[in-house]
Design an enzyme around this catalytic site. Structure first.
Site, mmCIF file in Angstrom:
data_model
loop_
_atom_site.group_PDB
_atom_site.id
_atom_site.type_symbol
_atom_site.label_atom_id
_atom_site.label_comp_id
_atom_site.label_asym_id
_atom_site.label_seq_id
_atom_site.Cartn_x
_atom_site.Cartn_y
_atom_site.Cartn_z
ATOM 1 N N CYS A 142 0.819 -1.209 0.000
ATOM 2 C CA CYS A 142 0.000 0.000 0.000
ATOM 3 C C CYS A 142 0.860 1.271 0.000
ATOM 4 C CB CYS A 142 -0.988 -0.031 1.162
ATOM 5 S SG CYS A 142 -2.365 1.120 0.956
ATOM 6 N N LYS A 163 -11.164 8.522 -1.064
ATOM 7 C CA LYS A 163 -10.403 7.296 -0.836
ATOM 8 C C LYS A 163 -10.947 6.145 -1.679
ATOM 9 C CE LYS A 163 -9.388 5.846 3.433
ATOM 10 N NZ LYS A 163 -9.587 5.146 4.752
ATOM 11 N N SER A 192 -7.610 0.216 0.110
ATOM 12 C CA SER A 192 -7.948 1.304 1.018
ATOM 13 C C SER A 192 -6.828 2.337 0.935
ATOM 14 C CB SER A 192 -8.099 0.769 2.453
ATOM 15 O OG SER A 192 -8.375 1.812 3.353
ATOM 16 N N HIS A 235 -4.614 -4.767 -0.158
ATOM 17 C CA HIS A 235 -4.450 -5.373 1.167
ATOM 18 C C HIS A 235 -4.984 -6.804 1.180
ATOM 19 C CE1 HIS A 235 -3.015 -1.935 3.505
ATOM 20 N NE2 HIS A 235 -3.832 -1.185 2.782
ATOM 21 N N GLU A 237 -4.042 -9.097 2.915
ATOM 22 C CA GLU A 237 -3.956 -9.629 4.278
ATOM 23 C C GLU A 237 -5.137 -9.213 5.157
ATOM 24 O OE1 GLU A 237 -2.517 -5.456 4.767
ATOM 25 O OE2 GLU A 237 -2.409 -6.985 3.201
ATOM 26 N N ARG A 249 -14.316 4.300 11.473
ATOM 27 C CA ARG A 249 -13.376 5.272 12.041
ATOM 28 C C ARG A 249 -13.413 6.581 11.256
ATOM 29 N NH1 ARG A 249 -9.822 0.757 12.936
ATOM 30 N NH2 ARG A 249 -8.710 1.184 10.976
#
Length: 303
Positions: A142, A163, A192, A235, A237, A249
């Site tokens: 990332c 985003k 992300s 991502h 993972e 968040r």
């Protein structure tokens, strides 16, 4: 063979409960083999969560792996207990004399800052230079992927107004590439991030291969011809709930965030997301360890 991690690391119990093969230090010392030496420079704010996610990906391989968790400085983490950092992390200054088979540099919550605005950017540059001389192959994730593309090739990222957040379909581009060996022709990966490097910029660099991309998310996976550098902009993972946690968040912080794309069923936040990318993620890390590390690295690392 499994990954070998400290007996008291919280990830050990979490992964064992998931039926993932891990090995404590006490058991590993009785095996007479040369394990892979892998360092993880964890720049993510919630370090314990990231440890579990990455160690889960590394576990699906026949190789035994010794893992060093590395921090760049002694500054206290806002989201990780100091006792955890002191017990399980080593300073980069204390391991930079060593050589490693593999290195993983994670993403970081720095997506809207210029690189020179990052307070520890000089240390990041030092890590990248050190890895060139002391690591067989490095995987950048990332933010670290874009930072390493900038450092090694001068590629500037563009910042999106909104985003990129969601789960996107990707396609492999080279049937003979070992890093994507065994991938389906289409596979899903979470993204992300705010940063993006246009595909035309990748193609402008000799010695850099684009290996997988998405019509919506752009370039996902690329690597240098010599296999020393692997750039992963997504991502693989992530846990099933990670994008949900990030979205919540952002909303709590007053950010005008969109619901992650292709994630909640019918965009219903009450629906529990499912993980549709884990098998691909495990295969990516396994292929990297096998074809980019194990098949290349010397038996004696100092050689």
């Amino acid at each position: 063979m499994p990954i070998k991690i400290p007996d008291q690391l919280p990830a050990l119990a979490v992964l064992a409960n998931e039926n993932i093969f891990v090995m404590s230090e006490n058991r590993a010392i009785n095996q007479d083999i040369r394990p892979m030496q892998v360092a993880i420079i964890n720049l993510m704010p919630n370090k314990i969560e990231t440890e579990v996610q990455i160690l889960r990906m590394l576990s699906n391989t026949p190789l035994q792996i010794n893992v060093d968790l590395v921090r760049l400085h002694l500054n206290e983490s806002k989201n990780t207990p100091k006792a955890h950092m002191d017990a399980f992390y080593v300073l980069f200054e204390d391991i930079k004399h060593k050589k490693y088979d593999g290195l993983i540099v994670t993403g970081a919550p720095l997506g809207q800052l210029d690189y020179q605005q990052v307070t520890y950017w000089p240390k990041v540059e030092e890590v990248f230079a050190w890895a060139d001389a002391n690591v067989t192959s490095t995987m950048y994730s990332c933010w670290a992927a874009h930072a390493a593309l900038y450092y090694h090739y001068g590629l500037q990222r563009e910042l999106r107004e909104q985003k990129l957040s969601g789960v996107y379909l990707h396609q492999t581009l080279d049937d003979l590439e070992p890093l994507t060996r065994g991938f389906d022709e289409e596979f899903k990966v979470p993204h992300s991030r705010y940063g993006e490097v246009p595909i035309v910029d990748y193609h402008s660099i000799d010695g850099l291969n684009v290996l997988a991309e998405s019509n919506q998310a752009g370039v996902y996976l690329s690597a240098s011809h010599d296999k020393k550098h692997v750039f992963v902009t997504g991502h693989p993972e992530y846990d099933a709930s990670t994008l949900k946690d990030e979205y919540q968040r952002d909303i709590s912080a007053g950010i005008d965030a969109f619901i992650p794309v292709n994630y909640f069923i019918n965009n219903d936040l009450e629906q529990k997301p499912s993980n549709s990318w884990r098998s691909h993620g495990c295969l990516l890390f396994s292929n990297w360890l096998n074809y980019y590390v194990y098949q290349i690295t010397p038996y004696e690392l100092n050689n």
